[in-house]
Design a protein around this motif. Structure first.
Motif, short mmCIF file in Angstrom:
data_model
loop_
_atom_site.label_atom_id
_atom_site.label_comp_id
_atom_site.label_asym_id
_atom_site.label_seq_id
_atom_site.Cartn_x
_atom_site.Cartn_y
_atom_site.Cartn_z
N UNK A 1 3.52 10.07 7.53
CA UNK A 1 4.24 9.24 6.57
C UNK A 1 3.27 8.45 5.71
N UNK A 2 2.21 7.98 6.31
CA UNK A 2 1.20 7.23 5.55
C UNK A 2 0.56 8.12 4.48
N UNK A 3 0.21 9.34 4.86
CA UNK A 3 -0.40 10.26 3.91
C UNK A 3 0.57 10.60 2.77
N UNK A 4 1.84 10.81 3.12
CA UNK A 4 2.83 11.12 2.09
C UNK A 4 2.98 9.96 1.10
N UNK A 5 2.75 8.73 1.58
CA UNK A 5 2.83 7.57 0.70
C UNK A 5 1.62 7.46 -0.21
N UNK A 6 0.43 7.84 0.31
CA UNK A 6 -0.81 7.62 -0.42
C UNK A 6 -1.22 8.78 -1.32
N UNK A 7 -0.88 10.01 -0.92
CA UNK A 7 -1.37 11.18 -1.64
C UNK A 7 -0.98 11.22 -3.12
N UNK A 8 0.27 10.89 -3.49
CA UNK A 8 0.60 10.92 -4.91
C UNK A 8 -0.26 9.97 -5.74
N UNK B 1 1.79 1.71 2.89
CA UNK B 1 2.62 2.12 1.78
C UNK B 1 3.04 0.96 0.93
N UNK B 2 2.43 -0.22 1.12
CA UNK B 2 2.77 -1.36 0.28
C UNK B 2 2.34 -1.09 -1.14
N UNK B 3 2.95 -1.82 -2.06
CA UNK B 3 2.64 -1.65 -3.48
C UNK B 3 1.17 -1.92 -3.75
N UNK B 4 0.62 -2.95 -3.10
CA UNK B 4 -0.78 -3.31 -3.33
C UNK B 4 -1.72 -2.19 -2.87
N UNK B 5 -1.50 -1.67 -1.67
CA UNK B 5 -2.37 -0.61 -1.15
C UNK B 5 -2.30 0.62 -2.04
N UNK B 6 -1.09 1.03 -2.41
CA UNK B 6 -0.92 2.23 -3.23
C UNK B 6 -1.54 2.04 -4.60
N UNK B 7 -1.39 0.84 -5.18
CA UNK B 7 -1.99 0.56 -6.49
C UNK B 7 -3.51 0.67 -6.43
N UNK B 8 -4.10 0.10 -5.39
CA UNK B 8 -5.55 0.15 -5.26
C UNK B 8 -6.03 1.58 -5.01
N UNK B 9 -5.27 2.35 -4.23
CA UNK B 9 -5.64 3.75 -4.00
C UNK B 9 -5.56 4.55 -5.30
N UNK B 10 -4.57 4.24 -6.13
CA UNK B 10 -4.47 4.89 -7.45
C UNK B 10 -5.70 4.57 -8.29
N UNK B 11 -6.10 3.30 -8.33
CA UNK B 11 -7.26 2.90 -9.14
C UNK B 11 -8.55 3.56 -8.63
N UNK C 1 -8.47 5.58 10.04
CA UNK C 1 -8.51 5.36 8.59
C UNK C 1 -9.55 6.28 7.94
N UNK C 2 -10.62 6.57 8.65
CA UNK C 2 -11.62 7.48 8.10
C UNK C 2 -11.03 8.87 7.90
N UNK C 3 -10.14 9.28 8.80
CA UNK C 3 -9.44 10.54 8.62
C UNK C 3 -8.59 10.54 7.36
N UNK C 4 -7.87 9.44 7.13
CA UNK C 4 -7.06 9.31 5.91
C UNK C 4 -7.96 9.32 4.68
N UNK C 5 -9.09 8.61 4.78
CA UNK C 5 -10.04 8.57 3.66
C UNK C 5 -10.52 9.96 3.29
#
Length: 262
Positions: free
Chosen positions: A72-79, A145-155, A186-190
């Motif tokens: 679920x975390x990956x599905x939130x961050x990947x886009x 999946x918070x807005x802040x985390x996703x925004x920073x991942x986008x940047x 988290x390193x795996x997600x990275x």
């Protein structure tokens, strides 16, 4: 291509693939090597992004055990990473080459600084997490999946699509500070997010950017080997030694790029 150029590029790919899996910032090894061998900075960046993409994938596969339970975390961050990578690649291709050559020493310097401060950031993250657990009691992994985390991942994806160096360090710093999860998981997600950025940006470059395919092939072979090695034995290597190599190579690259403009 001269034979020793090919050997040097392949070895740089192995080292970069291993570094990207364990720490991040492998580009600070391969990019300076390509520039030193005479490749223009933009061509070095695009060829590097495509060549290191297979290594990013092999590193992500190597961390598959740490990724269990994080679907679920990956599905939130990947886009966010995917869209950011497209924006960064378009930015690189839209700006004139002179603009990239002007800004890239600054980006390399930023990447070097991030690599240097990464241990302090990690220590601060661990202290902050322990203090929070003492106050609130132990808790399971955050959903993410918070807005802040996703925004920073986008940047960070935009940065990675434009210039890949140290995006892994950035991702670990952001997720480590904002998510309640172990650093290994988290390193795996990275590794997955970095792989997405490299693959997406590399795909864009492959069709519309100047690319040296011989260098890409050598980097790809080296980075795949390095990615697998990084996942298997990279955690046994001294982080200080890895970080020292990255900083030395990064500073050398920054000096060389500045001298090219004089």
């Amino acid at each position: 291509m001269i034979w020793w150029h090919a050997v040097l590029i392949t070895l740089a790919g192995v080292w970069a693939g291993m570094i990207n899996t364990v720490v991040g910032s492998g580009t600070l090894v391969t990019f300076p090597v390509l520039v030193a061998l005479g490749y223009p900075p933009v061509t070095a960046t695009t060829s590097n992004a495509i060549g290191l993409a297979p290594g990013s994938i092999s590193g992500a596969i190597g961390y598959r055990h740490e990724l269990r339970g994080q679907r679920q975390r990956l599905l939130s961050f990947l886009p966010a990473s995917l869209i950011g990578a497209i924006c960064g690649a378009v930015l690189l291709l839209s700006l004139p080459p002179d603009a990239f050559e002007t800004v890239v020493p600054v980006l390399v310097g930023l990447a070097v600084v991030l690599v240097i401060v990464q241990p302090r950031v990690s220590s601060w993250v661990l202290r902050r997490r322990e203090e929070r657990k003492r106050k609130q009691g132990a808790s399971g992994p955050g959903v993410g999946g918070s807005v802040l985390v996703i925004t920073l991942i986008f940047l960070i994806g935009v940065y990675g699509g434009y210039f890949t160096a140290a995006q892994g360090v950035m991702l670990m710093a952001v997720m480590g500070m904002l998510l309640d999860e172990s650093l290994q998981r988290l390193n795996g997600v990275k590794n997955v997010l970095s792989a997405v950025v490299n693959v997406v940006a590399g795909t864009v470059y492959a069709f519309v950017a100047p690319v040296n395919w011989a260098a890409v092939a050598l980097l790809a072979v080296g980075s795949i080997i390095g990615g697998l090695l990084g996942a298997k034995i990279g955690r046994r290597l001294s982080p200080t030694a890895l970080r020292s190599v990255i900083v030395i190579v990064g500073v050398a690259a920054m000096v060389q790029l500045i001298l090219r403009q004089l």
